[in-house]
Each structure stands twice: as C-alpha cells, then as structure tokens.
Design a protein around this motif. Structure first.
Motif, PDB file in Angstrom:
ATOM      1  N   ILE A   1     130.189  11.099  -9.999  1.00 47.83           N
ATOM      2  CA  ILE A   1     131.668  11.536  -9.642  1.00 47.83           C
ATOM      3  C   ILE A   1     132.118  12.760 -10.270  1.00 47.83           C
ATOM      4  N   GLN A   2     131.928  12.966 -11.760  1.00 50.63           N
ATOM      5  CA  GLN A   2     132.356  14.045 -12.525  1.00 50.63           C
ATOM      6  C   GLN A   2     131.878  15.273 -12.037  1.00 50.63           C
ATOM      7  N   GLU A   3     130.302  15.117 -11.762  1.00 54.07           N
ATOM      8  CA  GLU A   3     129.805  16.194 -11.150  1.00 54.07           C
ATOM      9  C   GLU A   3     130.267  16.706  -9.815  1.00 54.07           C
ATOM     10  N   ILE A   4     130.573  15.706  -8.910  1.00 58.99           N
ATOM     11  CA  ILE A   4     131.122  16.106  -7.536  1.00 58.99           C
ATOM     12  C   ILE A   4     132.539  16.655  -7.876  1.00 58.99           C
ATOM     13  N   ASN A   5     133.421  16.208  -8.564  1.00 55.44           N
ATOM     14  CA  ASN A   5     134.745  16.721  -8.732  1.00 55.44           C
ATOM     15  C   ASN A   5     134.600  18.036  -9.342  1.00 55.44           C
ATOM     16  N   GLN A   6     133.702  18.320 -10.365  1.00 52.79           N
ATOM     17  CA  GLN A   6     133.424  19.751 -10.824  1.00 52.79           C
ATOM     18  C   GLN A   6     132.998  20.783  -9.495  1.00 52.79           C
ATOM     19  N   LYS A   7     132.331  20.416  -8.832  1.00 58.02           N
ATOM     20  CA  LYS A   7     132.026  20.955  -7.543  1.00 58.02           C
ATOM     21  C   LYS A   7     133.189  21.390  -6.859  1.00 58.02           C
ATOM     22  N   LEU A   8     133.887  20.178  -6.451  1.00 53.84           N
ATOM     23  CA  LEU A   8     135.132  20.346  -5.503  1.00 53.84           C
ATOM     24  C   LEU A   8     136.036  21.461  -6.184  1.00 53.84           C
ATOM     25  N   GLN A   9     136.325  21.086  -7.649  1.00 46.96           N
ATOM     26  CA  GLN A   9     137.200  22.141  -8.160  1.00 46.96           C
ATOM     27  C   GLN A   9     136.701  23.573  -7.974  1.00 46.96           C
ATOM     28  N   GLY A  10     135.157  23.595  -8.073  1.00 52.26           N
ATOM     29  CA  GLY A  10     134.933  25.027  -7.886  1.00 52.26           C
ATOM     30  C   GLY A  10     135.358  25.621  -6.432  1.00 52.26           C
TER      31      GLY A  10
ATOM     32  N   ILE B   1     137.449  24.722  -4.485  1.00 50.13           N
ATOM     33  CA  ILE B   1     139.065  24.930  -4.620  1.00 50.13           C
ATOM     34  C   ILE B   1     139.380  26.192  -4.958  1.00 50.13           C
ATOM     35  N   ILE B   2     139.075  26.406  -6.143  1.00 50.96           N
ATOM     36  CA  ILE B   2     139.064  27.891  -6.837  1.00 50.96           C
ATOM     37  C   ILE B   2     138.732  29.022  -5.990  1.00 50.96           C
ATOM     38  N   ASP B   3     137.597  28.876  -5.237  1.00 50.65           N
ATOM     39  CA  ASP B   3     137.020  29.992  -4.394  1.00 50.65           C
ATOM     40  C   ASP B   3     137.855  30.247  -3.269  1.00 50.65           C
ATOM     41  N   LEU B   4     138.380  29.167  -2.718  1.00 45.79           N
ATOM     42  CA  LEU B   4     139.243  29.160  -1.314  1.00 45.79           C
ATOM     43  C   LEU B   4     140.588  29.888  -1.919  1.00 45.79           C
ATOM     44  N   GLU B   5     141.180  29.635  -3.116  1.00 43.28           N
ATOM     45  CA  GLU B   5     142.419  30.315  -3.534  1.00 43.28           C
ATOM     46  C   GLU B   5     142.057  31.851  -3.282  1.00 43.28           C
TER      47      GLU B   5
END
Length: 286
Positions: A271-280, A282-286
């Motif tokens: 889950i932590q690994e997935i969250n880290q990927k999602l966070q990445g 989201i940053i790219d989209l911004e």
C-alpha cells in the motif's frame, strides 16, 4: 546330624540349596549378611551376654555376634565347615555333637535348621541338652523340605513345640522371629502351670486380635486415601490434558497471528508502495 557325619564335606556345602530363600552354595557371599541380620536382632531384642550356636557350620553367626561384642561360641560335627570359619573365630568354634553334654550354660542357645538332619532319637537328646544349658532358645527347623536327602527327621512346628514343652520350655508367641524364617520360634524356660500358660496365651491372643482390628482399620483408611489420591490423579490428568489441548490451540493461534502479521506487513508495504507511486503521478499531473 544324620548318622553319616562324613557327608557334610566340601561337596555338600558347595552344592547346598535352601529352597525357602533360594540361596545356593553355603558360603560367605550368600549367607553372611543373613546371619549378620540375625545377630543384630538377637542383640537388640534379647540382649544375651553369652550365646551358643548349636550346629554353627562355618561360624557365620558366631562371627557376626563376636563383631557385636557378644561372647559367642559354636559347635558342629563337620571338620570342613569348621575349617572355613574366619581365622580369628576358629578358636571359638569346635567339633562336638549336639547329643553330647555341653560344658557350660549360656544366656541363649541358637539352633537353626539343624535337628531335621538328626535321627529322631538324636534330635530328642539334642533338645534335652539344649534345654539343660540355657533358659532361652532360638530355634528353627523346616517342616516340609523333604526333597533334601539329609533331612531324616522333619517335624511340624507343633511337634517341636511339644518336644520343647516336655523339657519345660514354652513358645514365646509374642516374639516375631520372621527375620529368620516362618517356622522360627523363641522358646523360654517356664515353671508355670498349664492353667497359667493357657491364661497367658488367652491374653496374648486377645492382644493379637486387638492389634489385628487396629491394622484392619488402618488398612481401610489407607485404601480410602488411595482411592482419593487416584481420583485426584484422574482429575489432574484431565486438567493437564485440557490444558495441553488449550496450549496446543494457543500455539496454533500464535502461529496464525504471526502469519497474519507478516501478511499485514506485506500488504502495508504494498500500500505504501502504491501510495508513493500515486503521489508521484499526482506531482507529474500538476
């Protein structure tokens, strides 16, 4: 002993067998401890100053009593047996028939498993001699070992009691002589009348009955305690089994818990690994 004294030689003692006790060859290894026990009981119970072992064989009883500081002597008709006495005891044992008069009196005469080897007339004479030389006699003679060839005069215990009674000696029924054999008897010289003896025996019989009743009650109590202990043991076993099963269940639960925690840790890490990927992302989209 039987008329042929020469048969009590080395061969006789080396091939000796006591059916009652199972002891074989008549030697120090097989018999000394037995006579030490007898000597100890004699000293503790009867306190004699002087003792004669009539039919002493290799002198084991004389030796054992001397070691306990009792002035003891022995007589026997076997040259071989007497020659086997301990070196310092040989001067206290001598060759003499039990039918010959004794030279002195003793506090106690011991005669164990001897008179069945004598003819009836010689045994009667031996009893007469014994009773003339002591007021106390410790006696034993097998009532049933007919298979032994040298046993030419087997009598019942009652017959020996009658024979000693003719010499004025009565059985001490209160004395426990089982440390020797079931047929062993302690005889005491008595000048009591038959009426007095019957009275004594009646009183002792009553005491025996009283003791028997007490023992029976104690035995009943013992059996009751045993039953309670067995019941407690059964309950304890049930509890132990139950606790054992509970322990097994707890152990399984513990193992399963460890497995679940491992799975939880793995899932958490994913889950932590997935969250880290999602966070990445989201940053790219911004």
């Amino acid at each position: 002993m039987s008329e042929n004294y020469e048969i009590y030689d080395k061969n006789y003692y080396e091939n000796y067998y006591d059916k009652a006790s199972g002891r074989k060859e008549y030697n120090r290894k097989n018999y000394l401890s037995f006579f030490k026990t007898i000597a100890k009981k004699i000293v503790e119970d009867l306190h004699p100053n002087t003792v004669l072992d009539a039919g002493c064989a290799k002198g084991f009883l004389v030796e054992s009593l001397r070691d306990l500081q009792v002035e003891s002597y022995g007589i026997d008709i076997s040259d071989y047996a007497l020659s086997q006495a301990r070196s310092d005891i040989k001067k206290y044992v001598s060759k003499q028939s039990l039918t010959a008069p004794y030279s002195k009196n003793y506090d106690l005469i011991v005669c164990l498993e001897v008179l069945e080897h004598l003819s009836e007339s010689d045994a009667n004479k031996a009893v007469e001699n014994i009773c003339k030389s002591a007021n106390l006699v410790l006696f034993s003679s097998t009532p049933d070992a007919y298979e032994e060839e040298t046993h030419v005069n087997i009598k019942s215990v009652g017959d020996w009691v009658n024979l000693f009674a003719e010499q004025g000696f009565v059985q001490d029924v209160s004395y426990d002589s089982l440390f020797i054999s079931t047929q062993a008897i302690l005889f005491r010289k008595s000048d009591k009348t038959n009426t007095e003896l019957i009275k004594d025996y009646s009183n002792k019989l009553y005491n025996f009955k009283e003791e028997t009743v007490k023992l029976e009650k104690l035995n009943d109590q013992r059996l009751s305690v045993i039953k309670k202990l067995e019941k407690l043991e059964q309950e304890m076993n049930k509890r132990v089994n139950k606790q054992g099963k509970e322990i097994v269940t707890l152990e399984k639960d513990r193992i399963n818990l460890i497995k679940y925690r491992r799975k939880e840790r793995i899932v958490t890490e994913k889950i932590q690994e997935i969250n880290q990927k999602l966070q990445g992302k989201i940053i790219d989209l911004e």
